[in-house]
Design a protein around this motif. Structure first.
Motif, PDB file in Angstrom:
ATOM      1  N   LYS A  22     -49.663 -30.905 -70.632  1.00 40.43           N
ATOM      2  CA  LYS A  22     -50.756 -30.224 -71.140  1.00 40.43           C
ATOM      3  C   LYS A  22     -52.046 -30.260 -70.368  1.00 40.43           C
ATOM      4  O   LYS A  22     -52.215 -31.032 -69.750  1.00 40.43           O
ATOM      5  N   GLY A  23     -52.749 -29.277 -70.141  1.00 40.21           N
ATOM      6  CA  GLY A  23     -53.947 -28.979 -69.544  1.00 40.21           C
ATOM      7  C   GLY A  23     -55.113 -29.295 -70.243  1.00 40.21           C
ATOM      8  O   GLY A  23     -54.969 -29.622 -71.661  1.00 40.21           O
ATOM      9  N   PRO A  24     -56.348 -29.523 -69.977  1.00 40.03           N
ATOM     10  CA  PRO A  24     -57.415 -29.671 -70.837  1.00 40.03           C
ATOM     11  C   PRO A  24     -57.634 -28.472 -71.710  1.00 40.03           C
ATOM     12  O   PRO A  24     -57.104 -27.178 -71.414  1.00 40.03           O
ATOM     13  N   ILE A  25     -58.108 -28.657 -72.852  1.00 42.00           N
ATOM     14  CA  ILE A  25     -58.562 -27.733 -73.746  1.00 42.00           C
ATOM     15  C   ILE A  25     -59.734 -27.006 -73.282  1.00 42.00           C
ATOM     16  O   ILE A  25     -60.929 -27.520 -72.937  1.00 42.00           O
ATOM     17  N   VAL A  26     -59.441 -25.605 -73.200  1.00 43.13           N
ATOM     18  CA  VAL A  26     -60.466 -25.003 -72.523  1.00 43.13           C
ATOM     19  C   VAL A  26     -61.343 -23.804 -73.766  1.00 43.13           C
ATOM     20  O   VAL A  26     -60.619 -23.149 -74.467  1.00 43.13           O
ATOM     21  N   LEU A  27     -62.420 -23.866 -73.475  1.00 40.30           N
ATOM     22  CA  LEU A  27     -63.448 -22.777 -74.152  1.00 40.30           C
ATOM     23  C   LEU A  27     -63.693 -21.952 -73.367  1.00 40.30           C
ATOM     24  O   LEU A  27     -64.315 -21.951 -72.152  1.00 40.30           O
ATOM     25  N   VAL A  28     -63.307 -20.674 -73.652  1.00 41.75           N
ATOM     26  CA  VAL A  28     -63.450 -19.405 -73.100  1.00 41.75           C
ATOM     27  C   VAL A  28     -64.558 -18.537 -73.544  1.00 41.75           C
ATOM     28  O   VAL A  28     -64.685 -18.202 -74.659  1.00 41.75           O
ATOM     29  N   ILE A  29     -65.631 -18.145 -72.700  1.00 41.65           N
ATOM     30  CA  ILE A  29     -66.756 -17.336 -73.028  1.00 41.65           C
ATOM     31  C   ILE A  29     -66.608 -16.164 -72.374  1.00 41.65           C
ATOM     32  O   ILE A  29     -67.061 -16.267 -71.315  1.00 41.65           O
ATOM     33  N   ASP A  30     -66.531 -15.151 -73.219  1.00 40.08           N
ATOM     34  CA  ASP A  30     -66.420 -13.614 -72.290  1.00 40.08           C
ATOM     35  C   ASP A  30     -67.769 -13.166 -72.752  1.00 40.08           C
ATOM     36  O   ASP A  30     -68.068 -12.454 -73.791  1.00 40.08           O
ATOM     37  N   VAL A  31     -68.474 -12.908 -71.572  1.00 42.64           N
ATOM     38  CA  VAL A  31     -69.938 -12.306 -71.942  1.00 42.64           C
ATOM     39  C   VAL A  31     -69.899 -10.799 -71.483  1.00 42.64           C
ATOM     40  O   VAL A  31     -69.508 -10.623 -70.385  1.00 42.64           O
ATOM     41  N   GLY A  32     -70.126  -9.941 -72.402  1.00 42.60           N
ATOM     42  CA  GLY A  32     -70.213  -8.671 -72.269  1.00 42.60           C
ATOM     43  C   GLY A  32     -71.725  -8.219 -72.597  1.00 42.60           C
ATOM     44  O   GLY A  32     -72.481  -8.884 -73.385  1.00 42.60           O
ATOM     45  N   GLY A  33     -71.715  -6.708 -72.316  1.00 47.00           N
ATOM     46  CA  GLY A  33     -72.891  -6.120 -72.475  1.00 47.00           C
ATOM     47  C   GLY A  33     -73.102  -5.973 -73.814  1.00 47.00           C
ATOM     48  O   GLY A  33     -74.468  -5.762 -74.410  1.00 47.00           O
ATOM     49  N   SER A  34     -71.917  -5.829 -74.805  1.00 48.81           N
ATOM     50  CA  SER A  34     -72.285  -5.680 -76.260  1.00 48.81           C
ATOM     51  C   SER A  34     -72.037  -6.727 -77.031  1.00 48.81           C
ATOM     52  O   SER A  34     -72.754  -6.899 -78.180  1.00 48.81           O
ATOM     53  N   ASN A  35     -71.111  -7.408 -76.818  1.00 46.05           N
ATOM     54  CA  ASN A  35     -70.528  -8.696 -77.533  1.00 46.05           C
ATOM     55  C   ASN A  35     -70.494  -9.928 -76.705  1.00 46.05           C
ATOM     56  O   ASN A  35     -69.971  -9.669 -75.276  1.00 46.05           O
ATOM     57  N   ILE A  36     -70.306 -11.174 -77.192  1.00 48.30           N
ATOM     58  CA  ILE A  36     -70.186 -12.283 -76.576  1.00 48.30           C
ATOM     59  C   ILE A  36     -68.799 -12.828 -77.333  1.00 48.30           C
ATOM     60  O   ILE A  36     -69.169 -13.091 -78.721  1.00 48.30           O
ATOM     61  N   LYS A  72     -63.210 -28.913 -80.666  1.00 49.02           N
ATOM     62  CA  LYS A  72     -63.084 -30.063 -79.695  1.00 49.02           C
ATOM     63  C   LYS A  72     -62.636 -29.305 -78.286  1.00 49.02           C
ATOM     64  O   LYS A  72     -61.640 -28.431 -78.445  1.00 49.02           O
ATOM     65  N   TYR A  73     -63.167 -29.217 -77.324  1.00 46.31           N
ATOM     66  CA  TYR A  73     -62.791 -28.887 -76.042  1.00 46.31           C
ATOM     67  C   TYR A  73     -63.231 -29.713 -74.803  1.00 46.31           C
ATOM     68  O   TYR A  73     -64.158 -30.437 -74.837  1.00 46.31           O
ATOM     69  N   ASP A  74     -62.566 -29.663 -73.880  1.00 51.52           N
ATOM     70  CA  ASP A  74     -62.697 -30.474 -72.699  1.00 51.52           C
ATOM     71  C   ASP A  74     -63.542 -29.545 -71.320  1.00 51.52           C
ATOM     72  O   ASP A  74     -64.415 -30.426 -70.682  1.00 51.52           O
ATOM     73  N   LYS A 111     -70.529 -29.705 -70.510  1.00 49.00           N
ATOM     74  CA  LYS A 111     -69.254 -29.867 -70.254  1.00 49.00           C
ATOM     75  C   LYS A 111     -68.890 -29.418 -68.780  1.00 49.00           C
ATOM     76  O   LYS A 111     -69.781 -28.437 -68.447  1.00 49.00           O
ATOM     77  N   PRO A 112     -67.952 -29.383 -68.047  1.00 50.46           N
ATOM     78  CA  PRO A 112     -67.627 -28.855 -66.772  1.00 50.46           C
ATOM     79  C   PRO A 112     -67.380 -27.462 -67.056  1.00 50.46           C
ATOM     80  O   PRO A 112     -66.823 -26.839 -67.976  1.00 50.46           O
ATOM     81  N   VAL A 234     -58.411 -19.453 -69.383  1.00 48.19           N
ATOM     82  CA  VAL A 234     -57.634 -20.709 -69.486  1.00 48.19           C
ATOM     83  C   VAL A 234     -57.016 -20.981 -68.244  1.00 48.19           C
ATOM     84  O   VAL A 234     -56.823 -22.024 -67.573  1.00 48.19           O
ATOM     85  N   ARG A 235     -56.572 -20.020 -67.264  1.00 47.39           N
ATOM     86  CA  ARG A 235     -55.621 -20.205 -66.000  1.00 47.39           C
ATOM     87  C   ARG A 235     -56.622 -20.673 -65.089  1.00 47.39           C
ATOM     88  O   ARG A 235     -56.348 -21.263 -64.016  1.00 47.39           O
ATOM     89  N   LEU A 236     -58.050 -20.669 -65.142  1.00 46.98           N
ATOM     90  CA  LEU A 236     -58.793 -21.290 -64.157  1.00 46.98           C
ATOM     91  C   LEU A 236     -58.982 -22.587 -64.153  1.00 46.98           C
ATOM     92  O   LEU A 236     -59.066 -23.344 -62.987  1.00 46.98           O
ATOM     93  N   TRP A 237     -58.173 -23.388 -65.205  1.00 44.58           N
ATOM     94  CA  TRP A 237     -57.963 -24.719 -65.366  1.00 44.58           C
ATOM     95  C   TRP A 237     -56.870 -25.539 -65.325  1.00 44.58           C
ATOM     96  O   TRP A 237     -56.630 -26.484 -65.030  1.00 44.58           O
ATOM     97  N   ARG A 238     -55.821 -24.463 -65.409  1.00 39.16           N
ATOM     98  CA  ARG A 238     -54.487 -25.121 -65.472  1.00 39.16           C
ATOM     99  C   ARG A 238     -54.021 -25.014 -64.284  1.00 39.16           C
ATOM    100  O   ARG A 238     -53.972 -24.312 -63.299  1.00 39.16           O
ATOM    101  N   LYS A 239     -52.987 -26.201 -64.023  1.00 40.59           N
ATOM    102  CA  LYS A 239     -52.527 -26.573 -62.674  1.00 40.59           C
ATOM    103  C   LYS A 239     -50.906 -25.887 -62.367  1.00 40.59           C
ATOM    104  O   LYS A 239     -50.507 -25.887 -61.496  1.00 40.59           O
ATOM    105  N   ALA A 240     -50.421 -25.519 -63.603  1.00 39.38           N
ATOM    106  CA  ALA A 240     -49.213 -25.023 -63.441  1.00 39.38           C
ATOM    107  C   ALA A 240     -48.768 -24.255 -64.590  1.00 39.38           C
ATOM    108  O   ALA A 240     -49.115 -24.456 -65.755  1.00 39.38           O
TER     109      ALA A 240
END
Length: 254
Positions: A22-36, A72-74, A111-112, A234-240
């Motif tokens: 398992k890789g780290p638990i990732v919080l993904v924030i998608d910043v858009g012009g209308s919604n986050i 909880k996320y890393d 967090k990183p 998520v793929r930004l942090w996963r190694k495989a």
């Protein structure tokens, strides 16, 4: 098997034991012009709140931390609605408030953090192989080229469409509202045809919130979805099996 998962096998006698790395638990924030939008890599649930032209990075972080207080996320991935250079926003986006270029996201989120253009993050989530052009139809026009596993964020929306309009002016959400679905879709088809040929793409992904408005896809195009942005984050942090390393404004998949 999910994105980034690897499977290791150990043999004991005649029995095989399989485990998933398992890789780290990732919080993904998608910043858009209308919604986050917010989602964790270990959860199918998405939270969102309004952004808009007055949304500053401080306000975004405050609302994010409040909504995810029990999560909880890393690590954190941020898809930013604008160009990213050297890991930072190159300019304040037109559709959001000020203060993004010098904001310390790592310090604020504790967090990183990896920050990437939002269209590039969605493109990374869509990518399979070959030469892929990604066009994100939303508040503006996002664009990314992936060639032989190298992700290159683009700013095709700045290209001149006519004497007084850019490509983003014609394909963005405001144009859709102003000229109607039929004329807007015709403009999308014409633009995709030209860009697909110009970049010699094997296939073009049309994503973003307005992609669902298209009654018919242009030739050589496939429909994307905003949900792929979370997979890209998520793929930004996963190694495989896919790893991603940010090098200035270019993302390299190894």
């Amino acid at each position: 098997m999910g994105v980034g998962a690897t499977r290791a096998e150990s043999v004991s006698g005649s029995k095989k034991k399989k485990t998933a790395a398992k890789g780290p638990i990732v919080l993904v924030i998608d910043v858009g012009g209308s919604n986050i939008k917010l989602r964790k890599s270990d959860s199918p649930h998405t939270l969102k709140f309004k952004s808009g032209p007055k949304m500053t990075p401080s306000q975004m972080v405050v609302q994010t931390l409040a909504l995810t207080a029990k999560w909880k996320y890393d690590v954190v991935s941020i898809g930013f609605a604008g160009p990213v250079v050297h890991g930072k926003p190159a300019s304040d986006p037109e559709n959001l408030g000020p203060g993004w270029t010098e904001f310390d996201f790592r310090k604020a989120l504790r967090k990183p953090v990896k920050l990437i253009n939002d269209a590039a993050m969605q493109a990374l989530g869509c990518y399979k192989d070959g030469r892929m052009l990604f066009l994100g139809l939303g508040t503006g026009l996002g664009s990314t080229l992936i060639l032989d596993e190298v992700v290159v964020p683009l700013e095709l929306g700045r290209l001149r469409y006519s004497e007084d309009k850019t490509l983003e002016d014609v394909l963005g959400k405001e144009s859709l509202k102003k000229i109607g679905c039929k004329k807007w879709e015709a403009a999308v088809h014409a633009a995709v045809k030209n860009l697909h040929a110009a970049f010699v793409a094997d296939y073009t992904i049309i994503g973003g919130g307005s992609a669902k408005k298209l009654a018919k896809l242009p030739k050589g195009a496939r429909r994307g979805s905003n949900r792929f942005a979370f997979r890209g984050g998520v793929r930004l942090w996963r190694k495989a099996p896919i790893t991603a390393e940010v090098r200035e404004h270019t993302l390299v998949i190894a």
